[in-house]
Design a protein around this motif. Sequence first.
Motif, PDB file in Angstrom:
ATOM      1  N   PRO A 182       3.444  16.468 -11.414  1.00 15.50           N
ATOM      2  CA  PRO A 182       2.616  14.434 -11.918  1.00 15.50           C
ATOM      3  C   PRO A 182       4.023  13.289 -11.398  1.00 15.50           C
ATOM      4  N   LYS A 183       3.143  12.200 -10.457  1.00 13.07           N
ATOM      5  CA  LYS A 183       3.873  11.390 -10.776  1.00 13.07           C
ATOM      6  C   LYS A 183       3.902   9.921 -11.296  1.00 13.07           C
ATOM      7  N   ALA A 241       2.876  15.043  -1.590  1.00 14.52           N
ATOM      8  CA  ALA A 241       3.805  13.673  -2.695  1.00 14.52           C
ATOM      9  C   ALA A 241       2.697  12.574  -2.318  1.00 14.52           C
ATOM     10  N   GLU A 242       1.520  12.480  -1.718  1.00 14.87           N
ATOM     11  CA  GLU A 242       0.193  12.018  -1.400  1.00 14.87           C
ATOM     12  C   GLU A 242      -0.347  12.919  -2.622  1.00 14.87           C
ATOM     13  N   ALA A 249       0.608  14.462  -5.463  1.00 17.11           N
ATOM     14  CA  ALA A 249       0.887  13.860  -6.612  1.00 17.11           C
ATOM     15  C   ALA A 249      -0.061  11.878  -7.589  1.00 17.11           C
ATOM     16  N   ARG A 250       0.784  11.159  -5.644  1.00 18.19           N
ATOM     17  CA  ARG A 250      -0.046  10.060  -5.897  1.00 18.19           C
ATOM     18  C   ARG A 250      -1.050   9.838  -6.698  1.00 18.19           C
ATOM     19  N   LEU A 251      -1.920  10.479  -6.101  1.00 20.22           N
ATOM     20  CA  LEU A 251      -3.476  10.896  -6.345  1.00 20.22           C
ATOM     21  C   LEU A 251      -4.147  11.573  -7.202  1.00 20.22           C
ATOM     22  N   GLY A 252      -2.791  12.274  -8.260  1.00 18.88           N
ATOM     23  CA  GLY A 252      -3.365  12.674 -10.028  1.00 18.88           C
ATOM     24  C   GLY A 252      -3.440  14.307  -9.153  1.00 18.88           C
ATOM     25  N   TYR A 253      -3.685  14.832  -8.462  1.00 20.98           N
ATOM     26  CA  TYR A 253      -3.909  16.353  -7.895  1.00 20.98           C
ATOM     27  C   TYR A 253      -2.686  17.078  -9.042  1.00 20.98           C
ATOM     28  N   HIS A 270       4.700  15.197   2.779  1.00 18.82           N
ATOM     29  CA  HIS A 270       4.587  13.859   2.621  1.00 18.82           C
ATOM     30  C   HIS A 270       2.892  14.536   1.424  1.00 18.82           C
TER      31      HIS A 270
END
Length: 155
Positions: free
Chosen positions: A154-155, A98-99, A101-105, A95
């Motif tokens: 990246p997501k 995935a977060e 990645a979603r936040l762009g780290y 989790h």
Amino acid sequence: MISIEIDDPARPDVHQLLSEHLADMFATSPAESVHALDHSALSHDAITFWTAREDGVLLGCGALKDLGAGHAEIKSMRTTASARGRGVATQMLEHIVAEAARLGYGRVSLETGTEDYFAPARRLYERHGFTECPPFADYTLDPNSVFMELAVPPK
């Protein structure tokens, strides 16, 4: 069913789990090598804090700290004693990544201990693609610390 949600580190059951976590860290590592955060430090704006729960019962927690420049650090990964062996840590780690990645780290790092006590954590991180790296952020070389990182797709 286990749900992972943003939560308050000062919530009583979470506060207790974090206090147990800190006590274990000080029992297994020299004080100068303990980098775990207490509930008040985990309430900082740069940190997102989650708990894993099943039917409202706390199973574990984890956090992501923004270090700037597309880099984040995993903090306070902990599973309750009654939830160990159920895959809660795996779900929390997946989790958090995935977060991130979603936040762009682009990179997620962490620090954990070298003692045998931390071997299950190191194996968990390795299974998820984390590799050892030099100290990052404000950390310095420490014989009691292992530093690990993961390039986040990246997501």
